[in-house]
Scaffold this active site. Structure first.
Site, PDB file in Angstrom:
ATOM      1  N   LYS A 128       0.852  -1.274  -0.098  1.00 33.30           N
ATOM      2  CA  LYS A 128       0.005  -0.010   0.152  1.00 33.30           C
ATOM      3  C   LYS A 128       0.789   1.202  -0.001  1.00 33.30           C
ATOM      4  CE  LYS A 128      -4.474   0.768   0.325  1.00 33.30           C
ATOM      5  NZ  LYS A 128      -5.763  -0.238  -0.148  1.00 33.30           N
TER       6      LYS A 128
HETATM    7  N1  GLU Z   1      -7.402  -0.080  -3.254  1.00 31.39           N
HETATM    8  C1  GLU Z   1      -8.020  -1.448  -3.597  1.00 31.39           C
HETATM    9  C2  GLU Z   1      -8.117  -2.152  -2.231  1.00 31.39           C
HETATM   10  O1  GLU Z   1      -7.838  -1.940  -1.223  1.00 31.39           O
HETATM   11  C3  GLU Z   1      -7.612  -1.996  -4.830  1.00 31.39           C
HETATM   12  C4  GLU Z   1      -6.402  -2.355  -4.588  1.00 31.39           C
HETATM   13  C5  GLU Z   1      -5.567  -3.090  -6.001  1.00 31.39           C
HETATM   14  O2  GLU Z   1      -6.431  -3.196  -7.112  1.00 31.39           O
HETATM   15  O3  GLU Z   1      -4.501  -3.262  -6.034  1.00 31.39           O
HETATM   16  O4  GLU Z   1      -8.450  -3.465  -2.257  1.00 31.39           O
END
Ligand code: GLU
Length: 438
Positions: A128
């Site tokens: 993240k």
């Molecule tokens: N931000 C989204 C999540 O928390 C998508 C993450 C992604 O597609 O890599 O799942």
């Protein structure tokens, strides 16, 4: 510029990693994530060393992100990228722009991505990123400069085989286009697979924009089916009317459910007879908020959580269902569209009260599932039809739900415990089979 990378050679001692238990007063996202991991580790019977490894980010970077504002002044932001675990494949996860972003929030979100990718069997680890910024206070050109500088600073850590970014709160497909362009220009050729959730015009995938919401509704259908019910028989309240909540509300209504309340960060609207969701979406497109939608009563975000509905969908931010708000929940199902909307204490209260919680790492996994499809398509330079994407998304969501629900029944666990056990076990097994180097 300041940049720090924490080394994987110095994880915290096991005692520290395991200190946040389910009874912990720590209601932060990281406290919640660690408490969840501690529960799974306890159920799996892993030792302290493995627990510490699973609790600790593999790699982190903190970067200074200076911005030249449109008026010529400068401002400094801090950005982060955390790779929680890469045992099953490259890091995968969103990029968040919000004033709440801090290193521990990013660590928690990265850890949840690790379990989420494992639960839906994607060949990824979890990562993240975030920048501590309120994007609503900056112009588009300023956000472009912030994004490009942040991308340049974290360049050594990302890449289509290392760590793949996607949108999250405060970022969108345009942000992903800027990240992809900055990365590609610096490498000297176009590398679409470094981000997902891109615009269709430059390597995005059909179905990605609505994938998280579709997945939320697929998992709701599956949970209701366990109780012999269908969408047409339930009322729903959705907290959050952004990328996840707005389309989820639409799909619920299209599936025959009665969507009685929705909210965003400015407030909410409630109509016990059912809201006209397409008209509400048009109102939001015009005014920027659900507030002021005609023919509905105003409701605040907290009261929405206690509405007398069948299905409650927290699809906004972390920690909204804590010990106190969980006590007021009247819904029989909570479907977690957001990441980490329920604290460890909130979870205990909901369980005691017999509320079925479909956990975030399962319920909202549709987004990263179609991110994976986008990455596969970009790597092959071959694009699938919308029908293929939607069919494969539904199949993956339903089979993940079935595995979790079956494990929950077989072992007498909640859906969250079962999902965590499955996710954590898959990561631990990959780690153990690979072996410890050196
Ligand atoms: N931000 C989204 C999540 O928390 C998508 C993450 C992604 O597609 O890599 O799942």
């Amino acid at each position: 510029m300041t940049a720090t990378e924490s080394s994987p050679t110095s994880p915290p001692p096991a005692a520290d990693a395991g200190s946040a238990t389910a009874a912990s007063p720590d209601r932060t996202p990281l406290g919640t994530a660690r408490a969840q991991l501690a529960t799974a580790v306890g159920l799996l019977g892993y030792d302290d060393g493995l627990h510490a490894m699973l609790a600790t980010p593999r790699r982190e970077i903190t970067v200074a992100v200076p911005l030249r504002r449109d008026d010529g002044s400068t401002e400094l932001f801090t950005g982060y990228r955390v790779q929680h675990n890469i045992s099953r494949g490259p890091g995968k996860g969103g990029l968040r722009y919000a004033p709440s972003v801090d290193p521990d929030e990013v660590r928690a979100l990265a850890m949840w991505m690790t379990w989420k990718c494992a639960v839906v069997e994607l060949p990824y680890g979890g990562a993240k990123g975030g920048v501590t910024i309120d994007p609503r206070r900056y112009s588009r050109t300023e956000l472009e400069r912030v994004t490009r500088r942040y991308t340049s600073e974290i360049m050594p850590m990302i890449g289509p085989e290392r760590d793949i970014m996607a949108p999250d709160i405060g970022t969108d497909q345009q942000t992903m286009a800027w990240v992809m362009d900055t990365y590609s220009v610096n490498r000297g050729y176009t590398i679409p697979a470094v981000t997902t959730g891109k615009p269709l015009e430059m390597g995005g995938s059909l179905g990605r924009a609505t994938a998280t919401s579709r997945g939320v509704v697929h998992s709701t259908r599956a949970a209701l089916a366990d109780a012999g019910l269908g969408l047409g028989e339930v009322s729903v309240a959705v907290q959050g009317f952004g990328k996840v909540g707005s389309h989820a509300a639409r799909f619920y209504a299209e599936g025959g459910a009665k969507v009685v309340a929705v909210s965003d960060q400015d407030g909410g609207v409630h109509d016990p007879g059912g809201l006209n969701v397409p008209a509400l979406m048009a109102h939001v497109a015009e005014t920027g908020s659900v507030v002021g939608f005609p023919d509905a009563d105003p409701i605040d975000n907290r009261s929405l959580l206690g509405l007398d509905v069948d299905v409650l969908v927290p699809a906004a931010v972390e920690g909204v269902l804590d010990e106190r708000t969980a006590l007021g929940v009247k819904a029989r199902w909570v479907i977690e569209g957001a990441n980490g909307p329920t604290t460890a204490d909130g979870d205990r209260v909901l369980a005691e009260r017999g509320v079925v919680v479909v956990p975030d790492i399962l319920a909202n996994a549709g987004g990263v599932v179609v991110s994976y499809f986008e990455w596969v398509q970009a790597n092959q330079a071959y694009w699938w039809t919308e029908h293929e994407i939607e069919e494969r998304l539904e199949q993956r969501m339903l089979s993940a739900y079935a595995a979790v629900s079956q494990a929950a029944r077989a072992d007498g666990l909640s859906l969250r415990e079962a999902a965590l056990v499955i996710g954590v076990r898959r990561v631990a097994e990959a780690h153990q089979i690979r072996g410890l180097y050196p």
